[in-house]
Each structure stands twice: as structure tokens, then as C-alpha cells.
Design a protein around this motif. Structure first.
Motif, mmCIF file in Angstrom:
data_model
loop_
_atom_site.group_PDB
_atom_site.id
_atom_site.type_symbol
_atom_site.label_atom_id
_atom_site.label_comp_id
_atom_site.label_asym_id
_atom_site.label_seq_id
_atom_site.Cartn_x
_atom_site.Cartn_y
_atom_site.Cartn_z
ATOM 1 N N GLU A 188 7.721 1.533 8.951
ATOM 2 C CA GLU A 188 6.503 2.346 8.932
ATOM 3 C C GLU A 188 5.253 1.473 9.038
ATOM 4 O O GLU A 188 4.309 1.787 9.776
ATOM 5 C CB GLU A 188 6.468 3.172 7.647
ATOM 6 C CG GLU A 188 5.374 4.217 7.611
ATOM 7 C CD GLU A 188 5.389 5.040 6.331
ATOM 8 O OE1 GLU A 188 4.830 6.143 6.343
ATOM 9 O OE2 GLU A 188 5.965 4.562 5.319
ATOM 10 N N LEU A 189 5.238 0.355 8.319
ATOM 11 C CA LEU A 189 4.112 -0.564 8.373
ATOM 12 C C LEU A 189 4.027 -1.240 9.745
ATOM 13 O O LEU A 189 2.947 -1.383 10.323
ATOM 14 C CB LEU A 189 4.234 -1.623 7.275
ATOM 15 C CG LEU A 189 3.194 -2.748 7.287
ATOM 16 C CD1 LEU A 189 1.777 -2.189 7.154
ATOM 17 C CD2 LEU A 189 3.487 -3.760 6.180
ATOM 18 N N ARG A 190 5.175 -1.632 10.262
ATOM 19 C CA ARG A 190 5.206 -2.288 11.575
ATOM 20 C C ARG A 190 4.656 -1.363 12.652
ATOM 21 O O ARG A 190 3.834 -1.768 13.488
ATOM 22 C CB ARG A 190 6.639 -2.716 11.900
ATOM 23 C CG ARG A 190 6.763 -3.579 13.143
ATOM 24 C CD ARG A 190 8.180 -4.132 13.243
ATOM 25 N NE ARG A 190 9.167 -3.069 13.342
ATOM 26 C CZ ARG A 190 9.488 -2.465 14.480
ATOM 27 N NH1 ARG A 190 8.897 -2.809 15.609
ATOM 28 N NH2 ARG A 190 10.411 -1.515 14.493
ATOM 29 N N HIS A 191 5.078 -0.109 12.644
ATOM 30 C CA HIS A 191 4.595 0.848 13.637
ATOM 31 C C HIS A 191 3.098 1.120 13.468
ATOM 32 O O HIS A 191 2.387 1.324 14.457
ATOM 33 C CB HIS A 191 5.383 2.150 13.551
ATOM 34 C CG HIS A 191 6.796 2.030 14.042
ATOM 35 N ND1 HIS A 191 7.120 1.526 15.292
ATOM 36 C CD2 HIS A 191 7.990 2.342 13.455
ATOM 37 C CE1 HIS A 191 8.430 1.541 15.450
ATOM 38 N NE2 HIS A 191 8.977 2.022 14.355
ATOM 39 N N ARG A 207 -3.316 8.809 12.835
ATOM 40 C CA ARG A 207 -2.902 9.363 11.549
ATOM 41 C C ARG A 207 -2.948 8.247 10.512
ATOM 42 O O ARG A 207 -2.280 7.227 10.655
ATOM 43 C CB ARG A 207 -1.498 9.950 11.658
ATOM 44 C CG ARG A 207 -1.396 11.131 12.618
ATOM 45 C CD ARG A 207 0.019 11.664 12.691
ATOM 46 N NE ARG A 207 0.456 12.201 11.396
ATOM 47 C CZ ARG A 207 1.681 12.689 11.177
ATOM 48 N NH1 ARG A 207 2.585 12.695 12.163
ATOM 49 N NH2 ARG A 207 2.009 13.162 9.985
ATOM 50 N N LEU A 208 -3.742 8.447 9.486
ATOM 51 C CA LEU A 208 -3.991 7.384 8.531
ATOM 52 C C LEU A 208 -3.216 7.576 7.233
ATOM 53 O O LEU A 208 -3.013 8.695 6.773
ATOM 54 C CB LEU A 208 -5.481 7.303 8.207
ATOM 55 C CG LEU A 208 -6.393 6.834 9.338
ATOM 56 C CD1 LEU A 208 -7.833 6.867 8.870
ATOM 57 C CD2 LEU A 208 -6.016 5.438 9.794
ATOM 58 N N SER A 209 -2.800 6.455 6.681
ATOM 59 C CA SER A 209 -2.219 6.396 5.345
ATOM 60 C C SER A 209 -2.969 5.302 4.603
ATOM 61 O O SER A 209 -3.050 4.168 5.084
ATOM 62 C CB SER A 209 -0.731 6.064 5.422
ATOM 63 O OG SER A 209 -0.279 5.487 4.218
ATOM 64 N N SER A 210 -3.556 5.637 3.464
ATOM 65 C CA SER A 210 -4.341 4.641 2.726
ATOM 66 C C SER A 210 -3.490 3.449 2.313
ATOM 67 O O SER A 210 -3.947 2.298 2.334
ATOM 68 C CB SER A 210 -4.993 5.284 1.502
ATOM 69 O OG SER A 210 -4.015 5.852 0.656
ATOM 70 N N THR A 211 -2.239 3.692 1.971
ATOM 71 C CA THR A 211 -1.348 2.592 1.571
ATOM 72 C C THR A 211 -1.066 1.661 2.737
ATOM 73 O O THR A 211 -1.156 0.428 2.607
ATOM 74 C CB THR A 211 -0.026 3.148 1.020
ATOM 75 O OG1 THR A 211 -0.292 3.995 -0.099
ATOM 76 C CG2 THR A 211 0.895 2.016 0.588
ATOM 77 N N LEU A 212 -0.740 2.234 3.889
ATOM 78 C CA LEU A 212 -0.477 1.412 5.075
ATOM 79 C C LEU A 212 -1.734 0.681 5.517
ATOM 80 O O LEU A 212 -1.676 -0.484 5.935
ATOM 81 C CB LEU A 212 0.064 2.278 6.209
ATOM 82 C CG LEU A 212 1.459 2.881 6.009
ATOM 83 C CD1 LEU A 212 1.815 3.795 7.168
ATOM 84 C CD2 LEU A 212 2.513 1.777 5.862
ATOM 85 N N LEU A 213 -2.863 1.354 5.437
ATOM 86 C CA LEU A 213 -4.130 0.733 5.827
ATOM 87 C C LEU A 213 -4.419 -0.489 4.971
ATOM 88 O O LEU A 213 -4.761 -1.565 5.488
ATOM 89 C CB LEU A 213 -5.262 1.756 5.705
ATOM 90 C CG LEU A 213 -6.666 1.258 6.046
ATOM 91 C CD1 LEU A 213 -6.774 0.928 7.527
ATOM 92 C CD2 LEU A 213 -7.705 2.300 5.661
ATOM 93 N N THR A 215 -2.306 -2.302 3.216
ATOM 94 C CA THR A 215 -1.302 -3.352 3.416
ATOM 95 C C THR A 215 -1.550 -4.094 4.725
ATOM 96 O O THR A 215 -1.471 -5.329 4.777
ATOM 97 C CB THR A 215 0.118 -2.756 3.411
ATOM 98 O OG1 THR A 215 0.305 -1.983 2.219
ATOM 99 C CG2 THR A 215 1.165 -3.852 3.452
ATOM 100 N N ALA A 216 -1.852 -3.350 5.796
ATOM 101 C CA ALA A 216 -2.144 -3.981 7.090
ATOM 102 C C ALA A 216 -3.404 -4.831 7.006
ATOM 103 O O ALA A 216 -3.486 -5.904 7.615
ATOM 104 C CB ALA A 216 -2.302 -2.906 8.167
ATOM 105 N N LEU A 221 -6.066 -10.226 6.605
ATOM 106 C CA LEU A 221 -7.005 -11.109 5.910
ATOM 107 C C LEU A 221 -6.315 -12.369 5.394
ATOM 108 O O LEU A 221 -6.891 -13.463 5.432
ATOM 109 C CB LEU A 221 -7.670 -10.366 4.749
ATOM 110 C CG LEU A 221 -8.568 -9.185 5.141
ATOM 111 C CD1 LEU A 221 -9.170 -8.540 3.899
ATOM 112 C CD2 LEU A 221 -9.666 -9.631 6.099
ATOM 113 N N GLN A 222 -5.089 -12.234 4.926
ATOM 114 C CA GLN A 222 -4.333 -13.404 4.487
ATOM 115 C C GLN A 222 -4.120 -14.365 5.654
ATOM 116 O O GLN A 222 -4.273 -15.592 5.506
ATOM 117 C CB GLN A 222 -2.983 -12.975 3.910
ATOM 118 C CG GLN A 222 -2.135 -14.152 3.420
ATOM 119 C CD GLN A 222 -0.738 -13.720 2.998
ATOM 120 O OE1 GLN A 222 -0.439 -12.524 2.883
ATOM 121 N NE2 GLN A 222 0.145 -14.688 2.784
#
Length: 244
Positions: A188-191, A207-213, A215-216, A221-222
Motif C-alpha cells: 500500500e505504501l509502495r503504490h 486518494r489520500l491517507s494521512s498515515t501513508l502521507l 510515512t512517505a 526527508l530521511q
């Protein structure tokens, strides 16, 4: 002293002396260019209106031994939200700083320039945080620094579902090639990241997900901090806004 014309976007402006500025432009024909804008801080200067962050310009410059000089400018487009909305300004500054830090001077990138214009326009009508994140994932493609998300960086196998990820390895790893430092990388994160990288600014919807946003964003930033050895300065501006 050779004079040249170019289309440009202002990516940086620092006060210099009593009435001058040292400018950083991203130009269509010459890539990243640094130039002095003499007298532009005087109210009656013909350069005053154009030497503002994110201005889209037609420039006339003269080449110099140490630094080029701005002779004339014609404002093509003023991005209202990027100059008046603090949140858009902060995230726009993040994109601008990324370009200043990771682009070599004098290397033309006309396709990248056209993409930047689409990104600046997107700041006028889209969520600035999401716009900035997608922008940097996309602009990274032109730097040679992009992490890989679709094929295992070791064996080249196409990744279909969940996998593993290691910045130190350059991206995604399959089960057989995972290293000790690799972390789980949900499909899910990769996609979601691939969707940011390939987003169509003209017609796309997201389509946004606050958790995925988040994490990405943290992953990006890292990675940028590891490349630079320090966080981008614009992040402090963004953090200040989030605290107000």
C-alpha cells in the motif's frame, strides 16, 4: 561580455549590499543559474517586481567571470498563493531548496522546467503539503538520486506485493534479497509513493491517507537528510507553521 535571453523561475533571493540581491534561477535553457540583480531593492528599479520568489520570468542576463548579471526582466506569471499564503510559501520553499541543493549549475533540463511550472500552478489550487511531497518525488527523477520502488535493487525482480526497503541499498528489496537493515515495505505504501511520483498535474486526482502521507514524507526527508548530512532549512519554516 555575452548577453543571453532565457525563461526562468526564481528559486532563491538573498539581499546583497545596500540595494542588490544575489539570485538563483532555474532556467529553461541553462538549468540552474546564479546572478546578481544590482539595484533591485530600490523601489523604482525595473527589476524590483520580478526578483521575488517563484516569479516566472523572461530574463536578459550578461555573462560574467564570477557571476552573471540580470539586465532586464519581464514577469510572465505571478503565483498569488505562493506569495501570500504562508503554508503554500513554506512548502514551495521546500521544493525550491531541494532544487538549489541537488541540481548542478549550468545543466539544461527543459522537461524538468516544464514540470516545475505545472507544480507551481498546482500550489495555487491543491493541498500544499501533498503538492510539495509529490513534486520532490517527481523532480528526483531528473537528479539520478531517485530510490527504486518497482523492482528489487539487487536481483531486478518485479515487486508485486509486500516487500522490504532500505535507503542504504537504494530502494525496495524482495524477500530473497532483504538485508539486515531493510524494513518491511507494505504494498500500500509502495503504490502510494509510485502514485506521487507518477501523478498527472493536469488531470490527476489523488486518494489520500494521512498515515501513508506521513510515512512517505518521513522516508523522503530521511533520505534527503542522509544525502545532505543535515535537514533542509525550509523544514524549520514548515515546523513553525505547524506549531501556530
Amino acid at each position: 561580455m555575452a548577453i543571453y535571453q532565457t525563461e526562468a523561475v526564481v528559486l532563491g533571493a538573498k539581499n546583497w549590499g545596500d540595494a542588490d540581491k544575489m539570485m538563483t534561477f532555474f532556467t529553461k535553457e541553462r538549468g540552474l543559474v546564479k546572478a546578481a540583480a544590482f539595484g533591485c531593492r530600490r523601489p523604482r528599479s525595473p527589476l524590483a517586481g520580478g526578483m521575488q520568489m517563484f516569479s516566472h520570468l523572461d530574463l536578459q542576463l550578461s555573462e560574467g567571470r564570477r557571476v552573471d548579471t540580470v539586465r532586464q526582466c519581464l514577469l510572465r506569471h505571478h503565483y498569488k498563493k505562493l506569495s501570500e499564503d504562508l503554508t503554500a510559501m513554506a512548502y514551495g520553499s521546500f521544493v525550491a531548496e531541494f532544487l538549489r541543493e541537488f541540481l548542478p549549475e549550468g545543466q539544461p533540463e527543459p522537461k524538468m522546467f516544464e514540470l516545475l511550472l505545472q507544480i507551481l500552478e498546482a500550489f495555487e489550487r491543491r493541498n500544499p503539503r501533498v503538492t510539495a511531497l509529490a513534486a520532490v518525488y517527481q523532480l528526483m527523477e531528473f537528479t539520478g538520486l531517485q530510490l527504486r520502488y518497482e523492482h528489487c535493487v539487487h536481483c531486478g525482480k518485479k515487486i508485486e506485493g509486500d516487500a522490504f526497503f532500505a535507503i542504504s541499498e537504494g530502494g525496495v528489496l524482495c524477500e530473497n534479497c532483504r538485508t539486515a537493515s531493510a524494513k518491511p515495505f507494505p504494498a500500500e505504501l509502495r503504490h502510494f509513493i509510485i502514485g506521487l511520483r507518477d501523478f498527472d498535474w493536469q488531470q490527476g486526482t489523488m486518494r489520500l491517507s494521512s498515515t501513508l502521507l506521513m510515512t512517505a514524507e518521513q522516508l523522503l526527508l530521511q533520505y534527503l537528510q542522509e544525502l545532505l548530512g543535515r535537514p533542509l532549512k525550509s523544514l524549520a519554516f514548515i515546523q513553525q507553521l505547524s506549531m501556530t
